[in-house]
Design a protein around this motif. Structure first.
Motif, PDB file in Angstrom:
ATOM      1  N   LEU A 204       0.849  -1.110  -0.004  1.00  0.00           N
ATOM      2  CA  LEU A 204       0.033  -0.019  -0.075  1.00  0.00           C
ATOM      3  C   LEU A 204       0.918   1.074   0.036  1.00  0.00           C
ATOM      4  O   LEU A 204       0.521   2.227  -0.615  1.00  0.00           O
ATOM      5  N   MET A 209      -3.438   3.160  -4.815  1.00  0.00           N
ATOM      6  CA  MET A 209      -4.265   2.161  -4.029  1.00  0.00           C
ATOM      7  C   MET A 209      -5.008   1.388  -4.780  1.00  0.00           C
ATOM      8  O   MET A 209      -4.845   0.111  -4.517  1.00  0.00           O
ATOM      9  N   LEU A 233     -10.626  -1.705   0.225  1.00  0.00           N
ATOM     10  CA  LEU A 233      -9.731  -0.589   0.635  1.00  0.00           C
ATOM     11  C   LEU A 233     -10.133   0.530   0.418  1.00  0.00           C
ATOM     12  O   LEU A 233     -10.796   0.990  -0.548  1.00  0.00           O
TER      13      LEU A 233
END
Length: 237
Positions: A204, A209, A233
């Motif tokens: 990450l 993302m 996420l």
């Protein structure tokens, strides 16, 4: 992307369910879990606090799944694990049943907020086994709580920031302030079994993302991909 810390920002609710049961029954249970939690929240969202709302929504979903399984012999025994994250005005509330997880990634460090409802987690908490023994324990996936059980599941409202916290302290962490740059990650055990917490945080930090999410799934598949790999996420602007 809307800023969930702004006063006028809408509530963000993320629901991740991982089905259990033969044939297509697990898929049915997972879909029911998401649908029923969402419907309950829409109906009762103005009358309960976020933790109480998530608690009651998961209990409701469990009862619906159980009743449908009773009416359909080919779905007998179906169930689902479930993890939920609620973000409102920059505060995070979570609830979970089973071994689907909620993580906070902050300044490159992973923090597992939820607690697995498995025999292995209980053994770890009680000091019966070591963390090394837990990694490949034959009972690693013996789930203690799930949606669709005959008795209402013990919906977990602990938001654990430290292994040294009491359960009461962990529940008091509900409403955790989120910071710009934080990530909230929900995932099924198909990901967490094959990609460890530090690897998740590292990827990450290394990639945008959307790209990081794809890489995480690809990495779990490369390592065997023996189970459903699902993740949600959320990036805080």
């Amino acid at each position: 992307m809307a800023d969930p810390r702004a006063p006028e920002a809408p509530v963000l609710l993320a629901i991740l369910a991982d089905g259990m049961g033969g044939h297509q029954a697990g898929e049915v249970a997972a879909e029911l879990a998401v649908t029923m939690v969402e419907a309950f929240v829409l109906e009762h969202g103005d009358s309960l606090s976020p933790p109480s709302l998530l608690f009651e929504a998961l209990r409701h979903a469990s009862q619906v799944i159980y009743e449908q399984a009773q009416r359909n012999p080919d779905q007998t025994g179906m169930g689902a694990t479930c993890a939920c994250a609620w973000i409102q005005k920059g505060r995070l509330y979570i609830a979970n049943v089973g071994d689907s997880r909620v993580y906070l990634i902050r300044r490159g460090q992973p923090q597992r907020l939820s607690v697995d409802h498995t025999w292995v987690q209980e053994a770890l908490d009680n000091g019966w086994i070591t963390r090394e023994e837990a990694l490949h324990h034959p009972q690693a996936h013996m789930i203690r709580q799930f949606l669709g059980s005959a008795t209402p599941p013990e919906v977990d409202l602990r938001l654990r920031l430290s292994a040294q916290e009491s359960d009461l302290q962990a529940r008091a962490n509900q409403g955790l302030h989120l910071n710009p740059g934080d990530f909230v990650l929900l995932c099924s055990d198909g990901l967490s079994d094959l990609v460890n917490d530090e690897e998740m945080a590292h990827l990450l930090n290394l990639h945008p993302m959307e790209q990081a999410a794809k890489i995480l799934v690809d990495l779990a598949n490369q390592r065997g991909g023996h189970d459903n790999i699902t993740l949600i996420l959320i990036g805080i602007p």
